[in-house]
Scaffold this motif. Sequence first.
Motif, PDB file in Angstrom:
ATOM      1  N   TRP A  88       0.737  -1.348   0.008  1.00 30.96           N
ATOM      2  CA  TRP A  88       0.188   0.247   0.044  1.00 30.96           C
ATOM      3  C   TRP A  88       0.815   1.296   0.077  1.00 30.96           C
ATOM      4  O   TRP A  88       0.536   2.100  -0.878  1.00 30.96           O
ATOM      5  CB  TRP A  88      -1.171  -0.215   1.316  1.00 30.96           C
ATOM      6  CG  TRP A  88      -1.798   1.096   1.241  1.00 30.96           C
ATOM      7  CD1 TRP A  88      -2.822   1.393   0.463  1.00 30.96           C
ATOM      8  CD2 TRP A  88      -1.761   2.162   2.418  1.00 30.96           C
ATOM      9  NE1 TRP A  88      -3.348   2.670   0.963  1.00 30.96           N
ATOM     10  CE2 TRP A  88      -3.116   2.995   1.995  1.00 30.96           C
ATOM     11  CE3 TRP A  88      -1.273   2.380   3.569  1.00 30.96           C
ATOM     12  CZ2 TRP A  88      -3.443   4.063   2.817  1.00 30.96           C
ATOM     13  CZ3 TRP A  88      -1.365   3.259   4.192  1.00 30.96           C
ATOM     14  CH2 TRP A  88      -2.592   4.163   4.056  1.00 30.96           C
ATOM     15  N   PHE A  89       2.014   1.493   0.733  1.00 30.20           N
ATOM     16  CA  PHE A  89       2.992   2.455   0.756  1.00 30.20           C
ATOM     17  C   PHE A  89       3.442   2.582  -0.491  1.00 30.20           C
ATOM     18  O   PHE A  89       3.532   3.571  -1.021  1.00 30.20           O
ATOM     19  CB  PHE A  89       3.656   2.323   1.891  1.00 30.20           C
ATOM     20  CG  PHE A  89       4.610   3.351   2.103  1.00 30.20           C
ATOM     21  CD1 PHE A  89       4.216   4.333   3.175  1.00 30.20           C
ATOM     22  CD2 PHE A  89       5.704   3.606   1.566  1.00 30.20           C
ATOM     23  CE1 PHE A  89       5.121   5.509   3.502  1.00 30.20           C
ATOM     24  CE2 PHE A  89       6.680   4.821   1.578  1.00 30.20           C
ATOM     25  CZ  PHE A  89       6.309   5.900   2.622  1.00 30.20           C
ATOM     26  N   ASP A  90       4.181   1.413  -1.025  1.00 33.42           N
ATOM     27  CA  ASP A  90       4.716   1.679  -2.235  1.00 33.42           C
ATOM     28  C   ASP A  90       3.805   2.169  -3.286  1.00 33.42           C
ATOM     29  O   ASP A  90       4.155   2.984  -4.305  1.00 33.42           O
ATOM     30  CB  ASP A  90       5.357   0.294  -2.680  1.00 33.42           C
ATOM     31  CG  ASP A  90       6.875  -0.112  -1.765  1.00 33.42           C
ATOM     32  OD1 ASP A  90       7.131   0.818  -1.258  1.00 33.42           O
ATOM     33  OD2 ASP A  90       7.053  -1.344  -1.713  1.00 33.42           O
ATOM     34  N   ALA A  91       2.657   1.575  -3.363  1.00 35.63           N
ATOM     35  CA  ALA A  91       1.614   2.020  -4.410  1.00 35.63           C
ATOM     36  C   ALA A  91       1.239   3.510  -4.307  1.00 35.63           C
ATOM     37  O   ALA A  91       1.464   4.369  -5.246  1.00 35.63           O
ATOM     38  CB  ALA A  91       0.457   1.290  -4.350  1.00 35.63           C
ATOM     39  N   LEU A  92       1.313   4.129  -2.906  1.00 33.29           N
ATOM     40  CA  LEU A  92       0.960   5.558  -2.884  1.00 33.29           C
ATOM     41  C   LEU A  92       2.286   6.348  -3.235  1.00 33.29           C
ATOM     42  O   LEU A  92       2.142   7.562  -3.912  1.00 33.29           O
ATOM     43  CB  LEU A  92       0.746   5.805  -1.373  1.00 33.29           C
ATOM     44  CG  LEU A  92      -0.626   5.273  -0.707  1.00 33.29           C
ATOM     45  CD1 LEU A  92      -0.847   5.726   0.589  1.00 33.29           C
ATOM     46  CD2 LEU A  92      -1.837   6.242  -1.608  1.00 33.29           C
ATOM     47  N   TRP A  93       3.428   5.952  -3.028  1.00 35.52           N
ATOM     48  CA  TRP A  93       4.832   6.268  -3.284  1.00 35.52           C
ATOM     49  C   TRP A  93       4.854   6.622  -4.634  1.00 35.52           C
ATOM     50  O   TRP A  93       5.352   7.509  -5.178  1.00 35.52           O
ATOM     51  CB  TRP A  93       5.915   5.805  -2.717  1.00 35.52           C
ATOM     52  CG  TRP A  93       7.179   6.547  -2.668  1.00 35.52           C
ATOM     53  CD1 TRP A  93       8.077   6.698  -3.689  1.00 35.52           C
ATOM     54  CD2 TRP A  93       7.558   7.612  -1.552  1.00 35.52           C
ATOM     55  NE1 TRP A  93       9.212   7.231  -3.472  1.00 35.52           N
ATOM     56  CE2 TRP A  93       8.791   7.961  -2.143  1.00 35.52           C
ATOM     57  CE3 TRP A  93       7.152   7.979  -0.500  1.00 35.52           C
ATOM     58  CZ2 TRP A  93       9.672   8.762  -1.543  1.00 35.52           C
ATOM     59  CZ3 TRP A  93       7.886   8.876   0.150  1.00 35.52           C
ATOM     60  CH2 TRP A  93       9.229   9.216  -0.322  1.00 35.52           C
ATOM     61  N   GLY A  94       4.557   5.570  -5.383  1.00 33.35           N
ATOM     62  CA  GLY A  94       4.829   5.543  -6.765  1.00 33.35           C
ATOM     63  C   GLY A  94       3.595   6.161  -7.768  1.00 33.35           C
ATOM     64  O   GLY A  94       3.950   6.029  -9.058  1.00 33.35           O
ATOM     65  N   THR A  95       2.496   6.431  -7.048  1.00 31.72           N
ATOM     66  CA  THR A  95       1.439   6.777  -8.172  1.00 31.72           C
ATOM     67  C   THR A  95       0.891   8.151  -7.948  1.00 31.72           C
ATOM     68  O   THR A  95       1.416   9.175  -8.424  1.00 31.72           O
ATOM     69  CB  THR A  95       0.321   5.674  -8.196  1.00 31.72           C
ATOM     70  OG1 THR A  95      -0.038   5.648  -6.509  1.00 31.72           O
ATOM     71  CG2 THR A  95       0.615   4.484  -8.372  1.00 31.72           C
ATOM     72  N   ILE A  96      -0.065   8.580  -6.987  1.00 35.43           N
ATOM     73  CA  ILE A  96      -0.502   9.715  -6.792  1.00 35.43           C
ATOM     74  C   ILE A  96       0.106  10.720  -5.948  1.00 35.43           C
ATOM     75  O   ILE A  96      -0.343  11.856  -5.816  1.00 35.43           O
ATOM     76  CB  ILE A  96      -1.755   9.367  -6.156  1.00 35.43           C
ATOM     77  CG1 ILE A  96      -2.059   8.976  -4.868  1.00 35.43           C
ATOM     78  CG2 ILE A  96      -2.819   8.656  -7.067  1.00 35.43           C
ATOM     79  CD1 ILE A  96      -3.434   8.641  -4.130  1.00 35.43           C
ATOM     80  N   SER A  97       1.077  10.329  -5.270  1.00 39.70           N
ATOM     81  CA  SER A  97       1.971  11.336  -4.538  1.00 39.70           C
ATOM     82  C   SER A  97       2.800  12.163  -5.423  1.00 39.70           C
ATOM     83  O   SER A  97       3.078  11.712  -6.611  1.00 39.70           O
ATOM     84  CB  SER A  97       3.004  10.595  -3.439  1.00 39.70           C
ATOM     85  OG  SER A  97       3.926   9.686  -4.041  1.00 39.70           O
ATOM     86  N   SER A  98       3.283  13.346  -4.984  1.00 38.71           N
ATOM     87  CA  SER A  98       4.303  14.170  -5.599  1.00 38.71           C
ATOM     88  C   SER A  98       5.254  14.795  -5.016  1.00 38.71           C
ATOM     89  O   SER A  98       5.411  14.540  -3.544  1.00 38.71           O
ATOM     90  CB  SER A  98       3.042  15.392  -6.323  1.00 38.71           C
ATOM     91  OG  SER A  98       2.686  16.006  -5.158  1.00 38.71           O
ATOM     92  N   GLU A  99       6.063  15.547  -5.629  1.00 38.60           N
ATOM     93  CA  GLU A  99       7.348  16.021  -4.796  1.00 38.60           C
ATOM     94  C   GLU A  99       6.791  17.064  -3.632  1.00 38.60           C
ATOM     95  O   GLU A  99       5.914  17.902  -3.838  1.00 38.60           O
ATOM     96  CB  GLU A  99       8.237  16.983  -5.662  1.00 38.60           C
ATOM     97  CG  GLU A  99       9.444  17.484  -4.921  1.00 38.60           C
ATOM     98  CD  GLU A  99      10.268  17.974  -6.011  1.00 38.60           C
ATOM     99  OE1 GLU A  99      11.214  18.799  -5.764  1.00 38.60           O
ATOM    100  OE2 GLU A  99      10.048  17.799  -7.078  1.00 38.60           O
ATOM    101  N   LEU A 100       7.160  16.860  -2.343  1.00 37.35           N
ATOM    102  CA  LEU A 100       6.659  17.703  -1.416  1.00 37.35           C
ATOM    103  C   LEU A 100       7.534  19.067  -1.578  1.00 37.35           C
ATOM    104  O   LEU A 100       8.786  19.216  -1.617  1.00 37.35           O
ATOM    105  CB  LEU A 100       7.087  17.089  -0.028  1.00 37.35           C
ATOM    106  CG  LEU A 100       6.596  17.644   1.369  1.00 37.35           C
ATOM    107  CD1 LEU A 100       5.146  17.349   1.506  1.00 37.35           C
ATOM    108  CD2 LEU A 100       7.427  17.508   2.370  1.00 37.35           C
ATOM    109  N   THR A 101       6.549  20.141  -1.419  1.00 37.16           N
ATOM    110  CA  THR A 101       7.160  21.563  -1.412  1.00 37.16           C
ATOM    111  C   THR A 101       7.044  22.008   0.045  1.00 37.16           C
ATOM    112  O   THR A 101       6.224  21.964   0.765  1.00 37.16           O
ATOM    113  CB  THR A 101       6.150  22.513  -2.323  1.00 37.16           C
ATOM    114  OG1 THR A 101       6.118  21.902  -3.684  1.00 37.16           O
ATOM    115  CG2 THR A 101       6.812  23.833  -2.323  1.00 37.16           C
ATOM    116  N   ILE A 102       8.182  22.433   0.624  1.00 38.29           N
ATOM    117  CA  ILE A 102       8.376  22.964   1.970  1.00 38.29           C
ATOM    118  C   ILE A 102       8.505  24.521   1.887  1.00 38.29           C
ATOM    119  O   ILE A 102       9.567  25.232   1.986  1.00 38.29           O
ATOM    120  CB  ILE A 102       9.784  22.533   2.485  1.00 38.29           C
ATOM    121  CG1 ILE A 102       9.804  20.945   2.280  1.00 38.29           C
ATOM    122  CG2 ILE A 102       9.762  22.642   4.000  1.00 38.29           C
ATOM    123  CD1 ILE A 102      11.096  20.403   3.046  1.00 38.29           C
ATOM    124  N   THR A 103       7.460  25.091   1.705  1.00 40.36           N
ATOM    125  CA  THR A 103       7.238  26.419   1.709  1.00 40.36           C
ATOM    126  C   THR A 103       5.822  26.815   2.291  1.00 40.36           C
ATOM    127  O   THR A 103       4.718  25.862   2.193  1.00 40.36           O
ATOM    128  CB  THR A 103       7.007  27.182   0.248  1.00 40.36           C
ATOM    129  OG1 THR A 103       5.958  26.761  -0.396  1.00 40.36           O
ATOM    130  CG2 THR A 103       8.329  26.861  -0.306  1.00 40.36           C
TER     131      THR A 103
END
Length: 302
Positions: free
Chosen positions: A286-301
Amino acid sequence: MVVEPEHAVADGRDRSPQPPRSHREVADELRSRIRSGELRAGRRMPTQAELADEFGVERGTVRRALRILQSERLLVNASKGSPATVASRPERALTGPHSRPQSTMVALAPRITAAFEAPHVEIDALCLTSVSLTLAMGEPLREIHAERIKPAKVDVRVLLPGRDIDLAFPALVDDMADDRPRRRWLAHRNAQVRVLRHNLLALRATHGIDVRVSFRALPFTPPVKLYLLNGAEALFAYYTLARRGEEIDHEYLELYDAQGTQSMLFPFGRGAGPRDTAFVEQSRLWFDALWGTISSELTITN
């Protein structure tokens, strides 16, 4: 003349010497003996020398295995000179089908520290701000700086809500569209990310450890938190919402929010039974699927 080949062959089968067991394999076997009653509650364990001889490993491997079992509350006095003792109530262990959940503040740090006993540390986390993870990392970092442990490689991946989503919580009770709770959460999230990244990457310069820390953004507010440790454990908790008051921008406001550090962690360990093993494996998928599909680069602003 007798010829002794490097790998003896009998009945046409190659009998290569088995690689030495890891400390986690030793811990798995001893854990199984404790749960089965072969090693009885309140009784002393065999000595480290006896266990090292039985498993064909170094005493350091045995010590690391015993520390894992002590962190799970299956053993007591594992760090002292005399043999460790099986806990009087092993059913209260932190992993396995009979384990009792504890708050994240209590349970996470010892499990993270035990994970750092491995040469290659792999920690994946899905959470709301990463404050619990940052706090829990303090203990293994102290152990590293004290030169009591030193992994060769550390890989940490963290999934957090993205900055531009409509955050489900925290939110004002009377005005869900008010942006102040989201802005406060975002500042808190960004601060934790910076601290966690800095503290881990500093291990490269101070101890020569190969460290990689990655963050990705989720397009939703996670209703649960999950920690995966070295592919061997999964710690799972619900974010339970409650109504509480807090001062934001000098104004007292009523919020719907969750206190993540107090969320009860349910532990699952690979090898602790079919249910636990399946949960660990499915959580990783489940974690790998989220990491590799619908997640995106995190913006720290902000």
